[in-house]
Design an enzyme around this catalytic site. Structure first.
Site, short mmCIF file in Angstrom:
data_model
loop_
_atom_site.label_atom_id
_atom_site.label_comp_id
_atom_site.label_asym_id
_atom_site.label_seq_id
_atom_site.Cartn_x
_atom_site.Cartn_y
_atom_site.Cartn_z
N THR A 152 0.87 -1.18 0.00
CA THR A 152 0.00 0.00 0.00
C THR A 152 0.91 1.23 0.00
OG1 THR A 152 -0.25 -0.21 2.41
CG2 THR A 152 -2.00 -1.13 1.03
N THR A 189 -0.66 -3.01 11.33
CA THR A 189 -1.33 -3.03 10.03
C THR A 189 -0.41 -3.64 9.00
OG1 THR A 189 -2.51 -1.82 8.37
CG2 THR A 189 -0.69 -0.69 9.35
N ASN A 401 -0.56 11.18 5.75
CA ASN A 401 -1.80 10.86 6.43
C ASN A 401 -2.82 11.98 6.39
OD1 ASN A 401 -1.66 8.06 7.86
ND2 ASN A 401 0.39 8.93 8.00
#
Length: 416
Positions: A152, A189, A401
């Protein structure tokens, strides 16, 4: 133990593939792992109460399915907080994969990573599965394509393979993983897929994995957020034909050490590839009363945002480290602590028995300027130790973010 070329396809009988299925923008976004013969499977999963549909599917299959033979993975959409529809899509992925491979749907594990709250584009994923199966291969390149397809916000692929000898037979452990943001101890994650041709009982396979993550994946932190999709899967197909490991003998210990080597490597690669990171931050707590005390202290230091920001600024602000130790929940005497900083530029002592000692600030700054930095805290209370891994906290982390929705979302899907 010898490190060899390859990753998830290095062990005998395992094939893989990775493709662009149109879930993300211009990047590979689907991978498939397949074993020529049925595997015993072990898994560990997120401790977050909010669990993604694929996590729930895999927990059930690892626990109750008689064997596992394939894992299908998509990146871009997490299939989290998607209700019964999301669970149905997990089954659809497994059924489609099983049908294409000629194996039961219950032998297919699924994994997803990406945006929370959106339904996966199941039609694209089904077509992706149909396109993956014909190109499955056991080459190093096939493993690389799969490792790239699960990323990702990662900046690089993460794969490794090692070989050991058990009962006179060569045994291989290989794998791939992803992880960059939303990383915090107690599973992070990340997705990790480990394949091995070892012959071992399902019970000992699970016991080895469950024990090892305490010293590896559970000792890393990037940003303090524990995700919803964290999954580590370990598949063993027995094709090495070593005498099956059914008890904790010498062969089990050799296998466990090799598994730890692979998982430690992946843990460090995830930590150093934290979103926006410029350096790997390793923390060792030594001479603790027991492992639990050392782990609490090291994880508290590596998770401290103030300390991580100081590392980024090459600022020897050791007070932040002692502060983080102080709120860790572990008992220790701050008046006994010695603290060291180390990198390829050298090693210096900053405090002795809780008091700052003389050191040259320019030397300290040079040590902190390197891409791998180690902090060692000697608490002089016993003989145990633990190591945790993290990274510095940078402006780039905030930018990444802050701009997810604005920069990476296309047609209601997060493209990461």
């Amino acid at each position: 133990m010898i490190q060899i070329e390859g990753g998830v396809t290095a062990a005998k009988g395992f094939k893989a593939a990775g493709i662009f299925a149109g879930i993300r923008k211009k990047k590979k976004d689907m991978a498939l792992i397949y074993s020529e013969v049925p595997c015993k499977a072990a898994g560990t999963f997120t401790t977050n109460i909010v669990k993604a549909a694929p996590v729930k599917w895999d927990m059930e299959m690892v626990r109750n399915s008689p064997f596992v033979q394939a894992v299908v993975v998509n990146s871009g959409v997490a299939n989290t907080c998607t209700g019964s529809v999301g669970m149905g899509y997990c089954k659809d992925m497994a059924v489609t994969t099983g049908s294409c491979l000629g194996i039961p749907a219950e032998s297919v594990l699924v994994a997803s990573t990406g945006l929370i709250g959106k339904q996966i584009p199941i039609d694209k994923i089904k077509l992706g599965i149909q396109n993956l199966v014909p190109i499955l291969g056991n080459s190093t390149e096939d493993g690389i394509l799969a490792a790239e397809a699960i990323l990702t916000t990662d900046t690089k692929k993460k794969e490794l393979a090692v070989t050991i000898e058990l009962g006179g037979k060569p045994v291989v452990i290989g794998g791939m993983c992803k992880g960059s943001g939303m990383i915090h101890p107690n599973m992070c994650t990340m997705l990790s897929f480990i394949t091995t041709d070892v012959a071992i009982s399902k019970e000992l396979l699970q016991e080895a994995l469950s024990a090892d993550i305490k010293d590896t994946y559970n000792m890393i932190s990037v940003d303090g957020d524990t995700s919803t999709n964290d999954t580590v899967l370990l598949l063993a197909n027995g094709m090495a034909e070593n005498p099956e490991i059914t008890e904790k003998n010498e062969d089990y210990e050799k296998f466990y050490r090799a598994l730890n080597y692979v998982n430690t490597y992946f843990s460090k690669r995830i930590a150093e590839d934290g979103e926006g990171a410029t350096s790997l931050f390793e923390v060792k707590v030594i001479n603790a009363v027991d492992k639990e005390q050392a782990a609490k202290l090291s994880k508290s230091i590596v998770s401290s945002n103030l300390t991580k920001a100081a590392i980024f600024g090459n600022d020897i602000n050791w007070g932040r480290i002692l502060c983080a130790m102080g709120y860790s929940g572990a008992e220790f005497d701050p008046d006994q602590v010695d603290l060291y900083f180390e990198s390829s530029a050298g090693k210096i002592k900053l405090i002795e028995d809780g008091i700052e000692v003389f050191y040259r600030k320019e030397v300290a700054a040079e040590i902190l300027s390197k891409s791998e930095i180690t902090v060692t805290a000697d608490i002089k209370m016993g003989c145990s130790q633990a190591t945790a891994w993290g990274c510095d906290l940078t402006y780039e982390y905030v930018r990444i973010n802050a701009e997810y929705a604005r920069k990476y979302t296309t047609n209601n899907y997060l493209i990461i």
